[in-house]
Design an enzyme around this catalytic site. Sequence first.
Site, PDB file in Angstrom:
ATOM      1  CG  PHE A  33       0.138 -10.082   6.762  1.00 13.30           C
ATOM      2  CD1 PHE A  33       0.338 -10.443   5.440  1.00 13.30           C
ATOM      3  CD2 PHE A  33      -0.189 -11.082   7.671  1.00 13.30           C
ATOM      4  CE1 PHE A  33       0.227 -11.774   5.031  1.00 13.30           C
ATOM      5  CE2 PHE A  33      -0.315 -12.408   7.274  1.00 13.30           C
ATOM      6  CZ  PHE A  33      -0.096 -12.751   5.951  1.00 13.30           C
TER       7      PHE A  33
ATOM      8  CG  ASP B 237      -3.978  -9.211  13.434  1.00 13.90           C
ATOM      9  OD1 ASP B 237      -3.362  -9.978  14.201  1.00 13.90           O
ATOM     10  OD2 ASP B 237      -3.994  -9.354  12.200  1.00 13.90           O
TER      11      ASP B 237
ATOM     12  CE  LYS C 129       2.565 -14.676  12.529  1.00 14.80           C
ATOM     13  NZ  LYS C 129       3.665 -15.352  11.877  1.00 14.80           N
TER      14      LYS C 129
ATOM     15  CB  THR D 257     -15.979 -29.422  11.766  1.00 16.24           C
ATOM     16  OG1 THR D 257     -16.835 -29.518  10.635  1.00 16.24           O
ATOM     17  CG2 THR D 257     -15.808 -30.812  12.391  1.00 16.24           C
TER      18      THR D 257
END
Lengths: 504, 504
Positions: free
Chosen positions: B235, B341, B372, B397
């Site tokens: 994931f 990750d 997280k 941005t």
Amino acid sequence: MAMSSLRQASRVLVRSRVARTLTRSATTSAFHSTPPADPTSSADASQSLAAHYFPTEPDMPRLMTSFPGPKSVEKLNSLDKVYDTQAAYMVCDYQNSVGNYICDADQNLYLDVYAQIASIPLGYNNPVLMTAAQSPEMIDAIVNRPALGTFPSTLWEQILREGILSAAPKGFDKVWTSMSGSDANECAYKAAFMYHRAKQRGKTSEFSDLERQTTMENASPGSPDLAILSFDKAFHGRLFGSLSTTRSNPIHKLDIPAFKWPKAPFPALKYPLDQYETENRAEEDRCLTALETILQEWESRISAVVVEPIQSEGGDNHATPYFFQQLRALTKLHGILLIVDEVQTGVAATGMFWAHEHWNLDTPPDLVTFSKKFQAAGYYYANDDLRPNLPFRQFNTWCGDPSKAIIAREIVKEVRAHDLVTRTRQVGGYLYEHLAELQSRFPHLMQNLRGKDRGTFIAWDATDSQTRNMLLKDMKGAGINIGGCGTHSVRMRPGMPFFSRLSQ
Amino acid sequence: MAMSSLRQASRVLVRSRVARTLTRSATTSAFHSTPPADPTSSADASQSLAAHYFPTEPDMPRLMTSFPGPKSVEKLNSLDKVYDTQAAYMVCDYQNSVGNYICDADQNLYLDVYAQIASIPLGYNNPVLMTAAQSPEMIDAIVNRPALGTFPSTLWEQILREGILSAAPKGFDKVWTSMSGSDANECAYKAAFMYHRAKQRGKTSEFSDLERQTTMENASPGSPDLAILSFDKAFHGRLFGSLSTTRSNPIHKLDIPAFKWPKAPFPALKYPLDQYETENRAEEDRCLTALETILQEWESRISAVVVEPIQSEGGDNHATPYFFQQLRALTKLHGILLIVDEVQTGVAATGMFWAHEHWNLDTPPDLVTFSKKFQAAGYYYANDDLRPNLPFRQFNTWCGDPSKAIIAREIVKEVRAHDLVTRTRQVGGYLYEHLAELQSRFPHLMQNLRGKDRGTFIAWDATDSQTRNMLLKDMKGAGINIGGCGTHSVRMRPGMPFFSRLSQ
């Protein structure tokens, strides 16, 4: 043009004209302008808004050094060792910025009509937002950041209803929140794809075993070859799905894999629009015809068309309400969703709260995305079928950020309390008129002024890219922070306090 | 199993065993555990951390209603009219939550070992974070949100150096910030693709006209057919690029177009790992061989491999340091970047600050992503060639959010001040041992307990998906908020205060 002539031309424009016009628009109370027409706004509010917000705001830029200042340069060099600063113009002292004026590390104060790439709504250190930032709700939102999809807070509905939802465009009553404009657009694309497949499959039908298996292989039919159509010169973000719909500039896209999605031509209109109605209508019809051909013939099915009301990053390219009315009709005719990307145009920038309100559509768009000036991001929708049929499909850990939604609520309240939509319209009208005068006197330096009747969402073309870049730099040297867009355009994106001083 | 037997079995486990074990781990001071070995932590700090943080934290759950409570249900029904609540478990009163305990709308207090899908680092209403949330820097960050890539603040470098960067894994000294785990991964993928093409083209070479033209058409070579390889059951997020590397569950992916990127098998190990070393080594070798075949034979060039240290959403699937060492060697051999990750595993969750520190690699990964529990998101890197050669390529941005980076800084300070990494290791050891006892007594209800020596990053399998879901619900009914993962696993993701009370 030789570099020295360029520099000279740029300086003529900057020093003698544009800088002065902008500074006076922002800071002089002598301009004549009617107060807001809305009889519910009090005379007091209309007369002293700027003083109320920013009593210490200066009347003009304060320049202590040339641009960029030595401390900015020193700090950028130091920061660059750990953080990419290649795109940075200067290092800013936000705590000493005030209202329309941004302060740099050298204590220069620039009139800021770029406003963090169109993302500061109510000026620097706005006291109303500072109060909101210290509220118990804000502290809670920061320290106890919820996973909104699974554990929403007791306060969440009220924050949405009083803020983001109370500003929903006509015809919209639901929202899905996200983290940025790119994220908002991608969530809207996902909603469109799920909607499309549910229409094909039947909303209550189960997924087939084949779909479940193939999606784990990134293959059709589980991961279907569906597309989002966008327009030439569009900008919709930088993540992989949104970047696939972005067509503004090669530098935004080079080396990044993209979905094989189609683009349609966007009208290249002549300005001022009202002087070229016939030519512009023909150009819009040409683009609409090309669009319809793509909708009918593209190799994969198109689930949605995404469009900006005014293409911003791509050059401040306008189209008329006619074009958008026809676009709405075409998308309905072909059973394709219409996503309006109001990330840059939304939140009172164009003289309406949402730019697409200028179009007078018979039926609203299907999804409207927002971010930037609203601080909170997400999309509005109305049709329940745009909500997936099962949990954990439109989902992620945070699903947005209540701390931003709390700020959005205050912004909505302030816009309403001081009728900042009307004020923007008024100041935009004034500013456009004066810039048009400048254009007529300096036609070799300013061309294609655009944004009439679109608030302060105003831009013009420089002669070429090099002249534009020099102008942007010289404007900073003259105390004005202003931005570029497209290949050789200059854009104005002030916050709303810029508008507020004209009515004093 | 019939529903009634299922329910009974689930209740046996919940009422008599698991709930009690978890509650006692979190709240009882009678357990024997050595204080932190680090001699620099003061005796006072080690003895009174929980009291210092949360003097009003209860010793056990406080249940006023059944689950879900009537007010939660009522509020969800109301919220659902404007916001998708299909995935919501309950509505939470965060202002009345404290430490390890989450309060719902009915004023039930649950021991929370799920912690907003592994995203609350230091407990609800942590006083240190509440102080930070009210600091002048935070108010500034909220009200004057900067576009960090173009107008970074005078404070930004210090915020990064004292926070995110001071916790950088060994071998990393630079960071790029973003908004969420998905965004962090996608930015890392973009960095990998630009790196890959720069290696092919030569870093200082200009883009060709063909590249510039084709990228505007989403076509190769400008938008090249490059790939990120991920693992089965991985994931990595929900946006279009990250979702293309996510392979956890069809519901995460169905109906969304995906890039045709490859996946490799991830080892399906037997637990406890130390009892199945031979079988597990063979399984890891099988997967490594399959991976190498894909690296050599995949139709498009692979720019990077992305991997979680422990596959979390996909079922808490572990691999051994050997597997990751070989993975690092293979990626180096084939000139492919390795992205780790750490969105869920990072920030002290596994008994190291970063889970990949367990691997003892010869050379570090190329990019490490986080989000997280850190609140701030982004990726670490060291190699200057991972920074694109031009501005506005790795860009958007906001480029992250200083308000989150300020919280990350406080988290790092607290972890260090109270040696929360060591504490997590200790509590995890205690907890694993007691859960292993339970497993041996209820082998028909708890299987494949895993997470030994990985802090409180602990999970086990229920008999099947239905039993697991019932267990999760019954645990809430017993006052414990705990999460699921994979098809039929239960996962623990408490915040760090959970760890802190054991050492008293």
